[in-house]
Design an enzyme around this catalytic site. Structure first.
Site, PDB file in Angstrom:
ATOM      1  N   LYS A   1      61.610  95.650-121.313  1.00  0.00           N
ATOM      2  CA  LYS A   1      61.418  95.823-122.763  1.00  0.00           C
ATOM      3  C   LYS A   1      60.458  96.967-123.060  1.00  0.00           C
ATOM      4  CE  LYS A   1      64.203  92.631-122.661  1.00  0.00           C
ATOM      5  NZ  LYS A   1      65.640  92.947-122.786  1.00  0.00           N
TER       6      LYS A   1
ATOM      7  N   GLU B   1      53.247  93.285-129.917  1.00  0.00           N
ATOM      8  CA  GLU B   1      53.914  93.773-131.128  1.00  0.00           C
ATOM      9  C   GLU B   1      53.288  93.122-132.347  1.00  0.00           C
ATOM     10  OE1 GLU B   1      58.063  92.828-131.063  1.00  0.00           O
ATOM     11  OE2 GLU B   1      58.541  94.270-129.499  1.00  0.00           O
TER      12      GLU B   1
ATOM     13  N   HIS C   1      65.795  79.773-129.998  1.00  0.00           N
ATOM     14  CA  HIS C   1      66.406  81.014-129.502  1.00  0.00           C
ATOM     15  C   HIS C   1      67.849  80.833-129.057  1.00  0.00           C
ATOM     16  CE1 HIS C   1      62.484  82.596-130.070  1.00  0.00           C
ATOM     17  NE2 HIS C   1      61.953  81.798-129.162  1.00  0.00           N
TER      18      HIS C   1
ATOM     19  N   ARG D   1      75.719  93.375-122.531  1.00  0.00           N
ATOM     20  CA  ARG D   1      76.853  92.533-122.138  1.00  0.00           C
ATOM     21  C   ARG D   1      77.754  92.297-123.353  1.00  0.00           C
ATOM     22  NH1 ARG D   1      72.478  89.144-123.348  1.00  0.00           N
ATOM     23  NH2 ARG D   1      72.969  87.802-125.117  1.00  0.00           N
TER      24      ARG D   1
HETATM   25  C1  MV4 Z   1      59.623  88.775-132.789  1.00  0.00           C
HETATM   26  C2  MV4 Z   1      59.517  88.010-133.963  1.00  0.00           C
HETATM   27  C3  MV4 Z   1      58.636  88.445-134.919  1.00  0.00           C
HETATM   28  N1  MV4 Z   1      57.907  89.551-134.716  1.00  0.00           N
HETATM   29  N2  MV4 Z   1      58.876  89.877-132.632  1.00  0.00           N
HETATM   30  C4  MV4 Z   1      62.550  85.870-130.439  1.00  0.00           C
HETATM   31  C5  MV4 Z   1      63.568  86.191-129.416  1.00  0.00           C
HETATM   32  C6  MV4 Z   1      63.172  87.511-128.881  1.00  0.00           C
HETATM   33  N3  MV4 Z   1      64.316  88.295-128.575  1.00  0.00           N
HETATM   34  C7  MV4 Z   1      62.338  88.127-129.938  1.00  0.00           C
HETATM   35  N4  MV4 Z   1      62.009  87.086-130.858  1.00  0.00           N
HETATM   36  C8  MV4 Z   1      61.203  87.341-131.910  1.00  0.00           C
HETATM   37  N5  MV4 Z   1      60.449  88.446-131.805  1.00  0.00           N
HETATM   38  C9  MV4 Z   1      58.039  90.243-133.577  1.00  0.00           C
HETATM   39  N6  MV4 Z   1      57.297  91.332-133.394  1.00  0.00           N
HETATM   40  C10 MV4 Z   1      60.286  86.874-134.084  1.00  0.00           C
HETATM   41  C11 MV4 Z   1      61.128  86.524-133.058  1.00  0.00           C
HETATM   42  C12 MV4 Z   1      61.885  85.326-133.259  1.00  0.00           C
HETATM   43  C13 MV4 Z   1      63.271  85.345-133.385  1.00  0.00           C
HETATM   44  C14 MV4 Z   1      63.984  86.535-133.291  1.00  0.00           C
HETATM   45  C15 MV4 Z   1      65.334  86.542-133.400  1.00  0.00           C
HETATM   46  C16 MV4 Z   1      66.001  85.371-133.645  1.00  0.00           C
HETATM   47  C17 MV4 Z   1      65.319  84.179-133.734  1.00  0.00           C
HETATM   48  C18 MV4 Z   1      63.954  84.156-133.608  1.00  0.00           C
HETATM   49  C19 MV4 Z   1      63.278  82.953-133.704  1.00  0.00           C
HETATM   50  C20 MV4 Z   1      61.915  82.939-133.573  1.00  0.00           C
HETATM   51  C21 MV4 Z   1      61.223  84.119-133.334  1.00  0.00           C
END
Ligand code: MV4
Length: 519
Positions: free
Chosen positions: A129, A212, A247, A304
């Protein structure tokens, strides 16, 4: 005078045989595409999957070992050996398992097999990442504010002070929410940092973490891209994937209720730029967090074919697996960006063998009865059949129910109708949850963010009273069905007042079906 002839030899380079290194609905999905394209398919199966649907659908099938995925579906040497023995020329990895494993992609190449996906280099880049963030920033892709490399605790404290709390500590080798910690105030940072590091070390054997700024109540919106091996890249619109739990996506749709033509063009251009700068090929997805003001930030790239690809297929009219196979065989994309037109609306429900009444615990076992929806605008991508025993060794997704219709509200109506037709007996499923989501005013108005489902689940259910009533209704219907003569409920004759839209309807049907079954 010498005359010159230009002789064009058209070499048909499409694969004759493809191995599918996966199981369940996605293996079936790829086998179907192979069959349509005249390509022979090779299935692989673990001991508990001997009678699985994908095994029955493929042209050939090979045993690859015991139930634990590490000893079968993740065993690179065994899978490559089956490819060699079967004479397959290419491997489709599906999703999950080895699909985002750069070492596997490289091992395929080294063995003279085409990996149907991006190169190992592109997968490796997106797998880290921090490396991905560096590359994306250089390509002008908007990132969530934060660090572009792994941090020490001291650096993390300093950066958090600069960008302001709350912050998110994430594992560089992570993705999909693993090894992620939100930190609300400075005093919590040291502990969260240590936890995130040790989680990352345990899960990925790599303790690198970065930081972040938190995007509050974001939407998860992703752009599907396709890139051929001649430098052509297109985007196929977006998918709204904000309805998630832990997730795990639960419902996806295309288009997103908040993305207009202008935003789609801007996100699409960024996604294409991301793919081009990474030297990306084949199908991929660029994930964005979208804030309440519709600012979008690059989150990660999935290298993917994704579970939710059918909603994009239904609004674009394209077959993504056909296109993956063509791209991997060296074909140019058969269209340009301007040729891609979005039409109508598509929704997907992921049907899981899990018990919504018991904290969504997996509910494997024998499917004693299976009634599947069909009719106009309905697609079901399933990996199961009546009588099959769902093993407890893998992800418990049974199938995906996908509908398309001219607009969002008719797609919702169609999905409700299809869900009413769906019955799975013998195991618990999350089918009842979808009715609740599709009846929720926030879902109906498109006011969904990544917290929507948790809020819905935290709220008290309709009322205990209603639950009690539907149980009584189910019991009496079962009694009726079990004791009545076939004529009593035969011919499917139902009085008008029984047909009203209630949650009890599915129960009534279920009870009637189970009743007839026991007769
Ligand atoms: C975040 C976020 C808020 N702010 N990053 C969760 C899965 C991972 N791929 C990244 N995720 C998140 N990153 C920042 N800077 C909130 C999430 C997140 C989330 C993102 C996508 C779909 C569902 C989620 C559920 C909780 C938190």
């Amino acid at each position: 005078m010498a005359s010159s002839f230009v002789v064009t030899i058209i070499v048909c380079s499409m694969f004759k045989k493809v191995l599918i290194a996966n199981r369940g609905e996605i293996a079936v999905r790829v086998i179907r595409a192979c069959r349509e394209m005249g390509i022979a398919s090779v299935a692989v199966f673990s001991d508990v999957d001997r009678a699985a649907l994908h095994v029955t659908q493929a042209d050939e099938a090979y045993s690859i070992g015991p139930a634990p995925a590490a000893e079968s579906y993740l065993n690179i040497a065994t899978i490559l050996d089956v490819a060699r023995r079967s004479g397959a020329q290419a491997i489709h990895p599906g999703y999950g398992f080895l699909s985002e494993n750069a070492r596997f992609a490289q091992a395929c190449t080294d063995a003279g097999l085409k990996f149907i996906g991006p190169t190992a280099q592109a997968m490796e880049l997106m797998g880290s990442k921090t490396r991905a963030r560096q590359a994306m920033e250089a390509a002008g892709v908007p990132l969530v504010p934060g660090s572009k490399r792994g941090l020490s605790l001291i650096e993390a404290k300093a950066l958090a002070g600069e960008i302001g709390f709350p912050v998110m500590i994430k594992a560089a080798a992570g993705g999909g929410g693993k090894g992620m910690r939100q930190v609300g105030v400075a005093a919590e940072l040291e502990r969260a940092f240590a936890t995130a590091q040790s989680e990352a070390l345990r899960a990925f054997n790599d303790q690198e973490v970065y930081l972040e700024k938190v995007i509050e109540n974001p939407r998860h919106i992703e752009i599907q891209v396709l890139a051929d091996e001649h430098g052509n890249v297109v985007y196929l619109g977006e998918r709204e994937c904000s309805v998630q739990r832990r997730h795990q996506k639960v419902i996806e749709e295309a288009p997103s209720p908040v993305v207009d033509e202008d935003l789609r063009r801007r996100m699409g251009a960024v996604a294409v730029q991301a793919a081009k700068s990474a030297g990306y090929t084949n199908a991929g997805t660029v994930e964005f967090l979208v804030d309440s003001k519709c600012n979008f930030h690059f989150l990660e790239m999935n290298t993917r074919l994704q579970v939710e690809h059918p909603v994009t297929e239904l609004v674009t009219g394209l077959d993504l697996v056909h296109l993956q196979l063509k791209i991997a065989a060296g074909d140019k994309l058969p269209f340009f960006q301007d040729d891609i037109k979005l039409r109508g609306h598509a929704l997907e429900c992921r049907i899981y063998a899990e018990d919504p009444e018991n904290n969504f615990f997996p509910s494997p076992g024998r499917i004693t009865r299976l009634l599947r929806p069909s009719g106009p605008g309905v697609r079901e991508d399933s990996g199961v059949y009546e009588g099959w025993i769902v093993p407890l060794d893998y992800d418990p997704m049974l199938s995906k129910l996908i509908v398309s219709a001219p607009d969002r509200s008719s797609a919702v109506a169609r999905m409700r109708r299809a869900l009413d037709e769906y019955f799975v007996g013998g195991i618990k499923t999350n089918l009842p949850l979808f009715r609740r989501i599709l009846d929720h005013s926030d879902f109906l108005t498109g006011r969904i963010d990544t917290g929507f489902l948790d809020r819905l689940l935290a709220a008290p259910t309709a009322s205990a009273d209603v639950n009690g009533l539907s149980e009584i209704a189910a019991l009496s219907a079962a009694l009726f069905a079990a004791t009545a003569s076939p004529a009593a409920n035969g011919g499917n004759i139902r009085r008008r007042e029984d047909q009203k839209k209630t949650e009890g309807q599915a129960w009534l049907r279920a009870a009637r079906i189970e009743g007839t079954e026991r007769r």
